[in-house]
Design a protein around this motif. Sequence first.
Motif: not given
Length: 471
Positions: A1-3, A449, A262, A355-356, A359, A445, A381
């Motif tokens: 998932m990319e924020f 977002q 990101n 982060e990756k 996610a 989350k 996330m």
Amino acid sequence: MEFRYFASESESLNKTNVHVLLVSFPAQGHVASLMKLAHRLADCRVKVTFVTTEFICERIKESQQLGSFSEMGDAQQLVRIVPLPDGLEPEDDRKDEAKMTRSISKVMPGYLEELIQKINQQEDDEKITCVIADVTFGWALQVAAKLGLKKASVYTSAPGILAMIMNIPKFIEAGIISSDGIVIKNEKIELSPYLPAASPAEFLWNCPGNPSLQTLMFQYINVIRQNIEASDRILCTWFHELAPSANKILPSIIPLGPLIANGQPTGNFWSEDLTCLSWLDKQPPGSVIYAAFGSISKLSQQQFNELALGLELAGQPFLCVVRPGFINGSSTNNPDGLVAKVADFGKMVKWAPQEKVLAHPSVGCYLTHCGWNSTMEGISMGVPFLCWPWGYDHLYIKSCICDDWNIGLWLEPDDNGIIGRHEIKRKVDELLSNDVVRKNALKLKELAQKGVTKEGSSSKNLEFFIKQITE
């Protein structure tokens, strides 16, 4: 998932006339947080000169992070790093934060003033108009005031911790603590309406068994309070919906979070081991325990053994970050052959692309020290938390996670202060089967977002801040 971030209207400009200078405290958590802020500003076509120490700049370069700045997109090329001397000799111990801070505050103001004057003499249309400094660096705000520039501070912890700091005079007046921070009334204290109360054990300056260190910490935190009071604006890394009443602490608060990289470089001090991503691809959805304890937490050899054996006992695949120096007194990253012992169902790395990892759909929970950056990443996330607070603000943040937001569980130490393997297994089992905690995590989350969408609170706040420093 990319924020996904949405910038302000200034993003449509081909060229910016806004140039800010960011000054970061030379520690991993601070550098990463301010670097993410730099990227966020660059997304809105704001040029950023990021100042750190020469020593830290070399560490980033060694981790292969610095060179990647030349490979970024058009917006991110608005970010540049400028190293300045910290006044210490190569052989000096930079883990001695008191010594390092004294040296920096003595020598860096002069270098910073010279840098700003040099930049502003060379760049007619893109002069630095605002200095944004870590709250620990009040001297940078003084340089900004001397040069007639606008100034802001970046605060990198929880709303309740900010309330704790700003309420110190009231605590003293009410007889809750003494003038040097010693607890007089051992009871929970309300920090601000709608924020979790704090116990004396959660006070930021609390150092059990070390009264001299506690006195120094209390003095240091009082200096931070004065720096905050001297700031025109306080940029915070949470989002408004996380603590709607936080603006009552100070009217100058501007929440801009969550700040997510990101994929952009954030000044890591260690190289990320990307092999963990392909390993995660092979694990069942929601099954992996991700264990990471930040950049300063340490475990004894006995405690690390209990951690590893607890993860083994839990029977779930796990990814554990064991950075150099994480185990007290250990000169190896493979103590007692534990890496080989757990190789069939777990993976250990020195540093992870956090982060990756968080996610990734295979991650089911996050075993964390409860640092604020890590907490905001986990919230962003939607990952439930297993809380293992280490010190500083971690204890209060743990209470927010477990008692206020109800998005995690606390690992409780035994009478000897050790978190045992059976406690780890028990809480892993409980968390992975707790639908209420998981639903709460997903709700937060969604709010996180929403905050960075085009009409979100953080995006609007960022647009407001940029307009303030351009007027």
